[in-house]
Design an enzyme around this catalytic site. Sequence first.
Site, PDB file in Angstrom:
ATOM      1  N   ASP A 141       6.776 -36.652  26.795  1.00 56.54           N
ATOM      2  CA  ASP A 141       7.036 -37.154  25.443  1.00 56.54           C
ATOM      3  C   ASP A 141       7.995 -38.320  25.595  1.00 56.54           C
ATOM      4  O   ASP A 141       8.485 -38.590  26.705  1.00 56.54           O
ATOM      5  CB  ASP A 141       7.633 -36.045  24.553  1.00 56.54           C
ATOM      6  CG  ASP A 141       7.241 -36.224  23.081  1.00 56.54           C
ATOM      7  OD1 ASP A 141       7.511 -37.311  22.528  1.00 56.54           O
ATOM      8  OD2 ASP A 141       6.659 -35.291  22.503  1.00 56.54           O
ATOM      9  N   HIS A 179       3.215 -40.305  21.090  1.00 58.31           N
ATOM     10  CA  HIS A 179       4.368 -39.677  21.767  1.00 58.31           C
ATOM     11  C   HIS A 179       4.441 -40.098  23.231  1.00 58.31           C
ATOM     12  O   HIS A 179       4.747 -39.264  24.093  1.00 58.31           O
ATOM     13  CB  HIS A 179       4.267 -38.147  21.684  1.00 58.31           C
ATOM     14  CG  HIS A 179       4.648 -37.596  20.331  1.00 58.31           C
ATOM     15  ND1 HIS A 179       5.951 -37.410  19.955  1.00 58.31           N
ATOM     16  CD2 HIS A 179       3.890 -37.193  19.278  1.00 58.31           C
ATOM     17  CE1 HIS A 179       5.982 -36.901  18.725  1.00 58.31           C
ATOM     18  NE2 HIS A 179       4.753 -36.771  18.288  1.00 58.31           N
ATOM     19  N   ASP A 215      -1.147 -35.177  18.792  1.00 58.82           N
ATOM     20  CA  ASP A 215      -0.496 -35.131  17.482  1.00 58.82           C
ATOM     21  C   ASP A 215       0.200 -36.445  17.147  1.00 58.82           C
ATOM     22  O   ASP A 215       0.639 -37.179  18.026  1.00 58.82           O
ATOM     23  CB  ASP A 215       0.539 -33.991  17.442  1.00 58.82           C
ATOM     24  CG  ASP A 215       1.596 -34.142  18.527  1.00 58.82           C
ATOM     25  OD1 ASP A 215       1.221 -34.439  19.665  1.00 58.82           O
ATOM     26  OD2 ASP A 215       2.797 -33.990  18.219  1.00 58.82           O
ATOM     27  N   GLU A 216       0.293 -36.689  15.847  1.00 59.07           N
ATOM     28  CA  GLU A 216       1.177 -37.700  15.275  1.00 59.07           C
ATOM     29  C   GLU A 216       1.022 -39.094  15.889  1.00 59.07           C
ATOM     30  O   GLU A 216       2.013 -39.814  16.025  1.00 59.07           O
ATOM     31  CB  GLU A 216       2.644 -37.243  15.397  1.00 59.07           C
ATOM     32  CG  GLU A 216       2.902 -35.961  14.658  1.00 59.07           C
ATOM     33  CD  GLU A 216       4.354 -35.494  14.731  1.00 59.07           C
ATOM     34  OE1 GLU A 216       4.891 -35.145  13.664  1.00 59.07           O
ATOM     35  OE2 GLU A 216       4.944 -35.466  15.830  1.00 59.07           O
ATOM     36  N   TRP A 238      -1.138 -26.588  13.994  1.00 61.11           N
ATOM     37  CA  TRP A 238       0.319 -26.550  13.753  1.00 61.11           C
ATOM     38  C   TRP A 238       0.675 -26.997  12.340  1.00 61.11           C
ATOM     39  O   TRP A 238       1.646 -26.543  11.775  1.00 61.11           O
ATOM     40  CB  TRP A 238       1.053 -27.401  14.790  1.00 61.11           C
ATOM     41  CG  TRP A 238       0.914 -28.894  14.651  1.00 61.11           C
ATOM     42  CD1 TRP A 238      -0.149 -29.653  15.040  1.00 61.11           C
ATOM     43  CD2 TRP A 238       1.872 -29.802  14.101  1.00 61.11           C
ATOM     44  NE1 TRP A 238       0.084 -30.982  14.762  1.00 61.11           N
ATOM     45  CE2 TRP A 238       1.325 -31.097  14.188  1.00 61.11           C
ATOM     46  CE3 TRP A 238       3.151 -29.639  13.538  1.00 61.11           C
ATOM     47  CZ2 TRP A 238       2.003 -32.239  13.730  1.00 61.11           C
ATOM     48  CZ3 TRP A 238       3.824 -30.767  13.089  1.00 61.11           C
ATOM     49  CH2 TRP A 238       3.251 -32.052  13.189  1.00 61.11           C
ATOM     50  N   TYR A 296       7.320 -21.994  14.398  1.00 56.57           N
ATOM     51  CA  TYR A 296       8.177 -23.007  15.012  1.00 56.57           C
ATOM     52  C   TYR A 296       9.586 -22.455  15.203  1.00 56.57           C
ATOM     53  O   TYR A 296      10.309 -22.186  14.242  1.00 56.57           O
ATOM     54  CB  TYR A 296       8.173 -24.287  14.164  1.00 56.57           C
ATOM     55  CG  TYR A 296       7.062 -25.239  14.612  1.00 56.57           C
ATOM     56  CD1 TYR A 296       5.811 -24.745  14.965  1.00 56.57           C
ATOM     57  CD2 TYR A 296       7.275 -26.607  14.705  1.00 56.57           C
ATOM     58  CE1 TYR A 296       4.805 -25.598  15.393  1.00 56.57           C
ATOM     59  CE2 TYR A 296       6.268 -27.469  15.125  1.00 56.57           C
ATOM     60  CZ  TYR A 296       5.038 -26.957  15.471  1.00 56.57           C
ATOM     61  OH  TYR A 296       4.049 -27.796  15.905  1.00 56.57           O
ATOM     62  N   ASP A 305      12.115 -23.973  16.405  1.00 55.64           N
ATOM     63  CA  ASP A 305      13.227 -24.930  16.302  1.00 55.64           C
ATOM     64  C   ASP A 305      13.904 -24.857  14.937  1.00 55.64           C
ATOM     65  O   ASP A 305      14.948 -25.477  14.728  1.00 55.64           O
ATOM     66  CB  ASP A 305      12.783 -26.369  16.622  1.00 55.64           C
ATOM     67  CG  ASP A 305      11.584 -26.837  15.820  1.00 55.64           C
ATOM     68  OD1 ASP A 305      10.893 -25.999  15.200  1.00 55.64           O
ATOM     69  OD2 ASP A 305      11.334 -28.049  15.807  1.00 55.64           O
ATOM     70  N   TRP A 339      10.448 -26.531  20.148  1.00 55.10           N
ATOM     71  CA  TRP A 339      10.741 -27.960  20.330  1.00 55.10           C
ATOM     72  C   TRP A 339      12.240 -28.065  20.520  1.00 55.10           C
ATOM     73  O   TRP A 339      13.010 -27.327  19.891  1.00 55.10           O
ATOM     74  CB  TRP A 339      10.283 -28.755  19.093  1.00 55.10           C
ATOM     75  CG  TRP A 339       8.820 -28.613  18.855  1.00 55.10           C
ATOM     76  CD1 TRP A 339       8.202 -27.796  17.948  1.00 55.10           C
ATOM     77  CD2 TRP A 339       7.762 -29.284  19.564  1.00 55.10           C
ATOM     78  NE1 TRP A 339       6.841 -27.917  18.055  1.00 55.10           N
ATOM     79  CE2 TRP A 339       6.544 -28.823  19.026  1.00 55.10           C
ATOM     80  CE3 TRP A 339       7.735 -30.225  20.596  1.00 55.10           C
ATOM     81  CZ2 TRP A 339       5.307 -29.276  19.489  1.00 55.10           C
ATOM     82  CZ3 TRP A 339       6.506 -30.678  21.049  1.00 55.10           C
ATOM     83  CH2 TRP A 339       5.316 -30.201  20.503  1.00 55.10           C
ATOM     84  N   THR A 340      12.672 -29.020  21.353  1.00 57.04           N
ATOM     85  CA  THR A 340      14.067 -28.932  21.782  1.00 57.04           C
ATOM     86  C   THR A 340      14.905 -30.176  21.479  1.00 57.04           C
ATOM     87  O   THR A 340      15.888 -30.437  22.170  1.00 57.04           O
ATOM     88  CB  THR A 340      14.135 -28.610  23.287  1.00 57.04           C
ATOM     89  OG1 THR A 340      13.449 -29.644  24.001  1.00 57.04           O
ATOM     90  CG2 THR A 340      13.513 -27.278  23.601  1.00 57.04           C
ATOM     91  N   GLU A 341      14.541 -30.927  20.438  1.00 56.67           N
ATOM     92  CA  GLU A 341      15.377 -32.080  20.080  1.00 56.67           C
ATOM     93  C   GLU A 341      16.842 -31.680  19.926  1.00 56.67           C
ATOM     94  O   GLU A 341      17.744 -32.414  20.322  1.00 56.67           O
ATOM     95  CB  GLU A 341      14.905 -32.693  18.749  1.00 56.67           C
ATOM     96  CG  GLU A 341      13.646 -33.521  18.843  1.00 56.67           C
ATOM     97  CD  GLU A 341      12.386 -32.723  18.612  1.00 56.67           C
ATOM     98  OE1 GLU A 341      12.422 -31.476  18.768  1.00 56.67           O
ATOM     99  OE2 GLU A 341      11.352 -33.327  18.280  1.00 56.67           O
TER     100      GLU A 341
HETATM  101  C1  ACM Z   1       3.902 -31.099  16.698  1.00 60.65           C
HETATM  102  O1  ACM Z   1       4.758 -30.351  16.227  1.00 60.65           O
HETATM  103  N1  ACM Z   1       4.032 -32.405  16.586  1.00 60.65           N
HETATM  104  C2  ACM Z   1       2.730 -30.586  17.365  1.00 60.65           C
END
Ligand code: ACM
Length: 658
Positions: A162, A239, A294-295, A361, A387, A389, A437-439
């Site tokens: 990413d 990403h 994604d995105e 998701w 999720y 996070d 997810w680890t932001e």
């Molecule tokens: C995602 O949470 N963008 C898959």
Amino acid sequence: MRILMIIVLVGQFSWVCARERVRIIPVPASVEWRKGEYKAAIHGAPEVWLREQVEVVVSPDRMRFPSDESYRLEVSPAGIRVEARHEKGHFYGLQTLAQLMKVSRSGVMRIPSVRIADSPRFAYRGLMLDVSRHFYPKAFILKQLDAMARYKLNTLHLHLTDAAGWRLQIDRYPLLTEVAAWRTHREWKPWWNGDRNYLHRDTPGAQGGFYSKDDMREIIRYAAERHITIIPEIEMPGHSEEVLAVYPELSCTGMPYHHGEFCPGKDTTLAFIKNVLTEVMDLFPSRFIHIGGDEANKSSWEKCADCQARIHDHGLHNEKELQSWFVSQVGSFLRQNGRRLLGWDEIIEGGIPAGATVMSWRGEGGGAAALLTGQHAAIMSPGEYCYLDAYQDAPHTQPEAIGGFTPLEKIYSYEPFGTVAHRVDRDSMLGVQANLWTEYVSAEAHAETMLWPRAMALSEIGWSKAENKSYSLFRKAALREVDYLKAMAYRPFELKNELGNRPAAKSRVSHKALGKRVAYLAPYAKVYAAGGDSALTDGWRGGWTYGDGRWQGFISPRRLELVIDLDQVTRLKSVALDFIQSEGAEVYLPAGFTVEISEDGESYTRLYHQQFEVVKTGAVAFRTCEWKGRARARFVKISAQSSKELGGWIFTDEVIVE
Ligand code: ACM
Ligand code: ZN
């Protein structure tokens, strides 16, 4: 004497516990308790000793063992027997035993007599760990695999690439790990909000890391010994800033930092992807290769001659179809190599690529659409439930998270067939996955707290029959398992200290505006209607997240303005509204708040006005805006505005009039 007493008490305590009916996570399909117990003095590590004592029986009977993971376990005073058609089943029988056994300080093991017949509900029970936003060392991954095995989770999906860092050695493209794996800040947030620069790994202070191929082979082997598959995710076409920083020729503009998307119009992009995936397939034996998807922001493709030529040459209609074309190319390549493409639900937006499996998701819609074709399989991982996070308890008691509120009970309540039951081939619903997810998660201890015990809830959704689930029994067992994990040097969330949802949200409030009509002079956003025109006078107040269906959102225009009709002139003592701030989603407290009143609905008198300074604090915040005094009115007009500097959303949950 005192020490002797303690020893005696501890001994008795374990004896009592051993005869209790232990609630296994995930709860087995059928459990029949019997009289008596198995008891033996053990030598050495209990798990190792146990494995040597168990009689292992292989049975080819597919009626009794519908899956390789099915098993039957029988414990009696005479001994322990595990029967299965495959070693996976034997392994899971031993995991169940590990939760049943009690070992006293003097080294006596006791297991209550029981007959268990068990089989998983879904074949796929996954966890995803984002190792790009923050890198976790190999030892951390191995430790989590041990815990996953205990709860019969069988897939670890590693989000290896990413913007924040590329985490896997690829021999053909050394810059991916010499540069794209290293950045200027250890913490993601200041790096992302700052210059987003990458550094050569030899630069003093460079932060990051990657898994060498040898590291990854060790992880894959360790996982396989626990019947866990590692699925690698290589993100494309979005990403991918970190790749384009070191190989900018793969972007539409040929320049780094402008976009995070590969250029699907260039043949060199496909060549790069195929070369990378060739090395990935050499390393990972998993049938599925996750390609992200994604995105992707498609704006650079709109202006790119190569992308537009690709659209033209293949008779595509738009950039979404270009993405699907690109994903299809990758999917065919994987299929030629005996693998299957797995991707986030955006991969279906321009038509579902042949043979693709969808990981849903953005709710369940993408997965449902894939299943309804009758041709595609899906894995459910809807953000609202899966999720990890999001906050798991009152935000002020937790380290900063991305937002949301996903406590243990919320995950546990998820039913994968909730929206598509009876309409789809049940075998195509492969299962469920929870994603970390680890932001906002840089420390290993923090990651463990986010994973456990919530991943236990995911395990029970994935393994257990829906009719065997019970949140109260599960929670009690989870409290025990939290203690077990702590004893094994994990740092799970302290479930026993859980506060739960925002106190105001726990019960309905009664007040003078309850059920009264609200006229909106500025509209609420349709996506955050929270029940529509009656939301702010229905007595239901919001919880820890603006997305819980109780909070009503205002974005266009960036203000709230409404009139409540109390039906008759009424004596007033207070008018109060709560607002929520959640910076990750650009939800802010209002900068101004006004209350006006009227007897006839035409001429209004201002009762109250206040200006606020809106500041970013990182945490989820709440503010009650309230007028107090004495007044009489039939109509109450409320207005609130966003701050000029921050803009964003305004959310409120109820107009409480007393
Ligand atoms: C995602 O949470 N963008 C898959
Ligand atoms: Zn392009």
